[in-house]
Write a protein that holds these residues in place. Structure first.
Motif, mmCIF file in Angstrom:
data_model
loop_
_atom_site.group_PDB
_atom_site.id
_atom_site.type_symbol
_atom_site.label_atom_id
_atom_site.label_comp_id
_atom_site.label_asym_id
_atom_site.label_seq_id
_atom_site.Cartn_x
_atom_site.Cartn_y
_atom_site.Cartn_z
ATOM 1 N N GLU A 67 0.815 -1.218 0.000
ATOM 2 C CA GLU A 67 0.000 0.000 0.000
ATOM 3 C C GLU A 67 0.848 1.267 0.000
ATOM 4 N N GLY A 68 2.164 1.102 0.036
ATOM 5 C CA GLY A 68 3.047 2.251 -0.036
ATOM 6 C C GLY A 68 3.084 2.813 -1.450
ATOM 7 N N VAL A 69 3.436 4.093 -1.546
ATOM 8 C CA VAL A 69 3.531 4.740 -2.856
ATOM 9 C C VAL A 69 4.992 5.053 -3.106
ATOM 10 N N ARG A 70 5.500 4.573 -4.220
ATOM 11 C CA ARG A 70 6.912 4.805 -4.505
ATOM 12 C C ARG A 70 7.114 6.166 -5.152
ATOM 13 N N ILE A 71 8.025 6.957 -4.570
ATOM 14 C CA ILE A 71 8.365 8.269 -5.131
ATOM 15 C C ILE A 71 9.874 8.254 -5.348
ATOM 16 N N ASP A 72 10.282 8.070 -6.568
ATOM 17 C CA ASP A 72 11.702 7.860 -6.891
ATOM 18 C C ASP A 72 12.244 6.695 -6.051
ATOM 19 N N GLU A 73 13.266 6.980 -5.225
ATOM 20 C CA GLU A 73 13.859 5.893 -4.439
ATOM 21 C C GLU A 73 13.152 5.692 -3.089
ATOM 22 N N ASP A 74 12.200 6.576 -2.764
ATOM 23 C CA ASP A 74 11.584 6.538 -1.438
ATOM 24 C C ASP A 74 10.164 5.967 -1.498
ATOM 25 N N TRP A 75 9.641 5.617 -0.323
ATOM 26 C CA TRP A 75 8.278 5.086 -0.243
ATOM 27 C C TRP A 75 7.470 5.911 0.754
ATOM 28 N N LYS A 76 6.285 6.295 0.340
ATOM 29 C CA LYS A 76 5.403 7.039 1.240
ATOM 30 C C LYS A 76 4.325 6.086 1.761
ATOM 31 N N PHE A 77 4.188 6.038 3.095
ATOM 32 C CA PHE A 77 3.170 5.191 3.715
ATOM 33 C C PHE A 77 2.185 6.051 4.496
ATOM 34 N N THR A 78 0.940 5.653 4.457
ATOM 35 C CA THR A 78 -0.095 6.338 5.231
ATOM 36 C C THR A 78 -0.612 5.348 6.262
ATOM 37 N N ASN A 79 -0.530 5.706 7.556
ATOM 38 C CA ASN A 79 -0.954 4.742 8.568
ATOM 39 C C ASN A 79 -2.467 4.801 8.773
ATOM 40 N N TRP A 80 -2.983 3.955 9.668
ATOM 41 C CA TRP A 80 -4.433 3.831 9.839
ATOM 42 C C TRP A 80 -5.089 5.109 10.330
ATOM 43 N N GLU A 81 -4.289 6.010 10.923
ATOM 44 C CA GLU A 81 -4.849 7.281 11.390
ATOM 45 C C GLU A 81 -4.693 8.393 10.366
ATOM 46 N N GLY A 82 -4.106 8.057 9.184
ATOM 47 C CA GLY A 82 -3.949 9.054 8.130
ATOM 48 C C GLY A 82 -2.640 9.816 8.169
ATOM 49 N N HIS A 83 -1.745 9.469 9.090
ATOM 50 C CA HIS A 83 -0.434 10.139 9.128
ATOM 51 C C HIS A 83 0.469 9.580 8.038
ATOM 52 N N GLU A 84 1.278 10.468 7.458
ATOM 53 C CA GLU A 84 2.152 10.043 6.359
ATOM 54 C C GLU A 84 3.616 10.035 6.765
ATOM 55 N N MET A 85 4.325 9.047 6.261
ATOM 56 C CA MET A 85 5.740 8.891 6.587
ATOM 57 C C MET A 85 6.506 8.454 5.353
ATOM 58 N N LEU A 86 7.733 8.976 5.225
ATOM 59 C CA LEU A 86 8.576 8.603 4.099
ATOM 60 C C LEU A 86 9.683 7.665 4.601
ATOM 61 N N LEU A 87 9.788 6.502 4.007
ATOM 62 C CA LEU A 87 10.903 5.602 4.302
ATOM 63 C C LEU A 87 11.803 5.647 3.073
ATOM 64 N N GLU A 88 12.982 6.225 3.282
ATOM 65 C CA GLU A 88 13.825 6.543 2.133
ATOM 66 C C GLU A 88 14.645 5.356 1.645
ATOM 67 N N GLN A 89 15.168 5.530 0.438
ATOM 68 C CA GLN A 89 16.072 4.549 -0.190
ATOM 69 C C GLN A 89 15.536 3.128 -0.166
ATOM 70 N N ASP A 90 14.311 2.978 -0.655
ATOM 71 C CA ASP A 90 13.728 1.649 -0.823
ATOM 72 C C ASP A 90 13.665 0.879 0.503
ATOM 73 N N GLY A 91 13.547 1.634 1.613
ATOM 74 C CA GLY A 91 13.429 0.987 2.925
ATOM 75 C C GLY A 91 14.758 0.795 3.629
ATOM 76 N N LEU A 92 15.844 1.284 3.033
ATOM 77 C CA LEU A 92 17.163 1.089 3.647
ATOM 78 C C LEU A 92 17.729 2.384 4.213
ATOM 79 N N GLY A 93 16.973 3.476 4.103
ATOM 80 C CA GLY A 93 17.539 4.766 4.466
ATOM 81 C C GLY A 93 16.828 5.439 5.620
ATOM 82 N N ALA A 94 16.787 6.766 5.526
ATOM 83 C CA ALA A 94 16.255 7.577 6.611
ATOM 84 C C ALA A 94 14.730 7.445 6.725
ATOM 85 N N VAL A 95 14.222 7.917 7.878
ATOM 86 C CA VAL A 95 12.799 7.877 8.188
ATOM 87 C C VAL A 95 12.344 9.312 8.365
#
Ligand SMILES: *Cc1c(COP(=O)(O)O)cnc(C)c1O
Ligand code: SF4
Length: 357
Positions: free
Chosen positions: A326-354
């Motif tokens: 359910e994540g959305v890929r934006i270039d090398e990063d992934w955007k996730f929306t949690n059950w409360e609607g908060h958004e978070m970016l997990l960078e570098q295909d899940g290997l990088g910064a939060v």
């Protein structure tokens, strides 16, 4: 207490470099890690699990889970001591509540094997943080006052390192306040001798109990483990497996397919496959989301639908679990929306910064 097969295994746990060296040809890196990192997260391997390790192969998947490497001392970008903020969301000592209807209850910090990928390493094996039994009643009182919480995950450490007597006291204390009890345990994998007829008779009296196992690799699927699962299922427990996707250990469709088939054949459903949490020292295991999704895709056709786990990431900062798909890929990063609607970016295909958005 009378010594049984499993208590003898607990006492015989391999805890030092010298003990380990008597059984395994350690690499220079492993030996150094055991010397330098011992104070960070201790070593502990049951003789049974030690027996599954290939003494000659440094890349043995059992060995990688149980014996540290120097990489464990590295702090990668994005890693945290308490990535799931479990210590923040505690309404009662030893109880974490993150969702409206369920809670996580820590009852011990002891395990038969200390997994190198453990998320709770900050507590597990630290005697100073051991859960006191006096806290059980406090947790039960809290549950009684919060009837909306009806699904209790009993975790640790490993709850099945407690004696039968303690487990009985625990279940007597919490059972009246919840309809679902889950017990998260690695004992069927790391110390299957713990699943005794006496324990099973005890569990049978407190059904429904869901047992959440933690098998990661077919090498863990032994006749002893099969017997443990069979005994638990015969006691009326519903069995589900939670695996962690780990680079160089099980990031391979063939390996996971074998694991899932074996679990299904032993009445345990693959429930989750987790992205390795952002815990300090675990970068060595994290697998790119794109790779995990590719593995899931290739499992879909050849696998029974019953054998398909949900591939999830437990979002840092306690934002809860989401499906990777359910994540959305934006270039090398992934955007996730949690059950409360908060958004978070997990960078570098899940290997990088939060990054919180
Ligand atoms: C994972 C977790 C649960 C259980 O989540 P499910 O998605 O229902 O399996 C409950 N509480 C906490 C704090 C958790 O981390
Ligand atoms: S059994 Fe679970 S709690 Fe114990 S070290 Fe392994 S992952 Fe951590």
């Amino acid at each position: 207490m009378m010594d049984t097969k499993w208590t003898a295994q607990m006492r015989g746990q391999i805890r030092t470099l010298a003990q380990l060296e008597a059984h395994i040809d350690l690499t220079t890196d492993e030996r150094q890690a055991l010397e330098v990192l011992a104070s960070r997260f201790r070593l502990g391997i049951s003789p049974y699990y030690l027996g599954l390790i290939d003494p000659k192969d440094p890349d043995c998947p059992i060995r990688r889970q149980a014996i540290p490497r120097m990489a464990e001392g590295e702090l990668a970008v994005g890693e945290m001591e308490d990535p799931l903020a479990e210590d923040r969301d505690m309404p009662s000592p030893a109880l974490t509540r993150r969702y409206p209807n369920r809670a996580l209850f820590y009852v011990t910090h002891t395990c038969a094997v200390y997994c190198r990928h453990c998320t709770r390493r900050r507590k597990v094996s630290d005697p100073g943080s051991a859960v006191r039994k006096s806290q059980w009643q406090a947790a039960a009182d809290w549950l009684k006052e919060h009837p909306e919480v009806d699904d209790l995950v009993i975790s640790g450490g490993d709850p099945l390192t407690l004696s039968d007597k303690k487990i009985e006291e625990l279940l007597v204390t919490v059972r009246p306040h919840v309809s679902i009890i889950r017990i998260g345990t690695r004992q069927p994998t790391t110390l299957p001798q713990r699943i005794t007829p006496e324990l099973c008779e005890l569990l049978a009296r407190f059904q429904p109990i869901y047992i959440m196992t933690h098998f990661n690799h077919p090498k863990e699927c032994t006749p002893e483990a099969a017997q443990a699962l069979e005994s638990l299922a015969n006691a009326g427990c519903v069995l589900s497996n939670q695996a962690v996707l780990m680079r160089g250990i099980n990031d391979n469709a063939e390996v996971l397919s074998q694991l899932h088939k074996w679990l299904l054949a032993h009445r345990c459903r693959p429930y989750r496959l987790y992205h390795c949490d952002y815990t300090e020292g675990t970068q060595q295991f994290r697998t790119p989301f794109s790779k995990g999704l590719e593995i899931m895709r290739s499992l879909r056709g050849p696998s029974s639908g019953l054998g398909m786990p949900e591939y999830m990431v437990d979002l840092p900062h306690g934002w809860g679990k989401v499906l990777v798909s359910e994540g959305v890929r934006i270039d090398e990063d992934w955007k996730f929306t949690n059950w409360e609607g908060h958004e978070m970016l997990l960078e570098q295909d899940g290997l990088g910064a939060v990054r919180k958005l």
